[in-house]
Motif scaffolding. Sequence first.
Motif, PDB file in Angstrom:
ATOM      1  N   LEU A   1       0.820  -1.204   0.000  1.00  0.00           N
ATOM      2  CA  LEU A   1       0.000   0.000   0.000  1.00  0.00           C
ATOM      3  C   LEU A   1       0.859   1.261   0.000  1.00  0.00           C
ATOM      4  N   LEU A   2       1.987   1.237   0.682  1.00  0.00           N
ATOM      5  CA  LEU A   2       2.894   2.380   0.665  1.00  0.00           C
ATOM      6  C   LEU A   2       3.454   2.590  -0.740  1.00  0.00           C
ATOM      7  N   ALA A   3       3.841   1.515  -1.401  1.00  0.00           N
ATOM      8  CA  ALA A   3       4.353   1.630  -2.773  1.00  0.00           C
ATOM      9  C   ALA A   3       3.256   2.084  -3.737  1.00  0.00           C
ATOM     10  N   GLN A   4       2.051   1.640  -3.502  1.00  0.00           N
ATOM     11  CA  GLN A   4       0.939   1.947  -4.399  1.00  0.00           C
ATOM     12  C   GLN A   4       0.396   3.361  -4.194  1.00  0.00           C
ATOM     13  N   PHE A   5       0.285   3.810  -2.923  1.00  0.00           N
ATOM     14  CA  PHE A   5      -0.412   5.063  -2.641  1.00  0.00           C
ATOM     15  C   PHE A   5       0.449   6.128  -1.980  1.00  0.00           C
ATOM     16  N   GLY A   6       1.695   5.795  -1.621  1.00  0.00           N
ATOM     17  CA  GLY A   6       2.653   6.768  -1.115  1.00  0.00           C
ATOM     18  C   GLY A   6       2.146   7.604   0.046  1.00  0.00           C
ATOM     19  N   TYR A   7       2.199   8.928  -0.142  1.00  0.00           N
ATOM     20  CA  TYR A   7       1.867   9.864   0.926  1.00  0.00           C
ATOM     21  C   TYR A   7       0.442   9.677   1.429  1.00  0.00           C
ATOM     22  N   ARG A   8      -0.499   9.377   0.563  1.00  0.00           N
ATOM     23  CA  ARG A   8      -1.889   9.182   0.998  1.00  0.00           C
ATOM     24  C   ARG A   8      -1.976   8.061   2.033  1.00  0.00           C
ATOM     25  N   TYR A   9      -1.221   6.979   1.786  1.00  0.00           N
ATOM     26  CA  TYR A   9      -1.228   5.873   2.737  1.00  0.00           C
ATOM     27  C   TYR A   9      -0.514   6.262   4.031  1.00  0.00           C
ATOM     28  N   GLU A  10       0.600   6.976   3.936  1.00  0.00           N
ATOM     29  CA  GLU A  10       1.302   7.435   5.138  1.00  0.00           C
ATOM     30  C   GLU A  10       0.387   8.306   5.992  1.00  0.00           C
ATOM     31  N   ASN A  11      -0.349   9.200   5.358  1.00  0.00           N
ATOM     32  CA  ASN A  11      -1.273  10.081   6.065  1.00  0.00           C
ATOM     33  C   ASN A  11      -2.378   9.262   6.747  1.00  0.00           C
ATOM     34  N   TYR A  12      -2.902   8.280   6.041  1.00  0.00           N
ATOM     35  CA  TYR A  12      -3.916   7.395   6.603  1.00  0.00           C
ATOM     36  C   TYR A  12      -3.357   6.654   7.821  1.00  0.00           C
ATOM     37  N   CYS A  13      -2.129   6.171   7.734  1.00  0.00           N
ATOM     38  CA  CYS A  13      -1.498   5.457   8.853  1.00  0.00           C
ATOM     39  C   CYS A  13      -1.339   6.341  10.078  1.00  0.00           C
ATOM     40  N   ARG A  14      -1.105   7.633   9.872  1.00  0.00           N
ATOM     41  CA  ARG A  14      -0.982   8.545  11.005  1.00  0.00           C
ATOM     42  C   ARG A  14      -2.329   8.746  11.709  1.00  0.00           C
ATOM     43  N   LYS A  15      -3.422   8.581  10.991  1.00  0.00           N
ATOM     44  CA  LYS A  15      -4.751   8.832  11.548  1.00  0.00           C
ATOM     45  C   LYS A  15      -5.435   7.588  12.115  1.00  0.00           C
ATOM     46  N   VAL A  16      -5.116   6.406  11.565  1.00  0.00           N
ATOM     47  CA  VAL A  16      -5.852   5.196  11.923  1.00  0.00           C
ATOM     48  C   VAL A  16      -4.875   4.147  12.435  1.00  0.00           C
ATOM     49  N   ARG A  17      -5.235   3.509  13.538  1.00  0.00           N
ATOM     50  CA  ARG A  17      -4.386   2.466  14.126  1.00  0.00           C
ATOM     51  C   ARG A  17      -4.360   1.223  13.250  1.00  0.00           C
ATOM     52  N   ARG A  18      -3.295   0.452  13.385  1.00  0.00           N
ATOM     53  CA  ARG A  18      -3.129  -0.777  12.622  1.00  0.00           C
ATOM     54  C   ARG A  18      -4.199  -1.802  12.990  1.00  0.00           C
ATOM     55  N   TRP A  19      -4.430  -2.002  14.277  1.00  0.00           N
ATOM     56  CA  TRP A  19      -5.403  -3.001  14.721  1.00  0.00           C
ATOM     57  C   TRP A  19      -6.646  -2.312  15.247  1.00  0.00           C
ATOM     58  N   ILE A  20      -6.626  -1.869  16.495  1.00  0.00           N
ATOM     59  CA  ILE A  20      -7.778  -1.136  17.058  1.00  0.00           C
ATOM     60  C   ILE A  20      -7.275  -0.035  17.972  1.00  0.00           C
TER      61      ILE A  20
END
Length: 154
Positions: A135-154
């Motif tokens: 997902l990082l390779a596919q969506f780059g910054y958009r995915y990084e931004n999403y990761c900063r906002k949403v937890r991996r599990w819960i």
Amino acid sequence: MNVYRARPNSIPWPPLLLVLFGAAAIAAFAALPLPLVFHLSRLLGAVLILAGLAVDFWAMRSLQQAHTTILPHRGSNHLVTEGPFRFSRNPIYVANLLLLAGIGLATGNGWFIVVMPFDALAMHYLAVLREERHLLAQFGYRYENYCRKVRRWI
């Protein structure tokens, strides 16, 4: 994009792991019973199973509405951040763990609870980390931004 990141895996690990660890819990219970018996365990198990199925179907519907794959070993063509993906980057995998816990409680088989952390660890290393690289390779910054906002599990 290199071929390695065109898709996260060649094997759909999460559903296979769910079945593998479920079967291991059943086999272990047959060999060495580990009963879970406490008041309302069957009801709590049923609630967890229903919650797991609800999250699974909600997540799959969100992926389908975004016109991207539901299969964990296929490459994503859309970054889905709606539905249960607003709360967890891996809601289907969280639902799988709810299903294991629910089945264990509903059936009184404590081995389902014992195998849960092993399923979570296997999913983390065999699926989640690889999917994140994809997902990082596919969506780059958009995915990084999403990761900063949403937890991996819960």
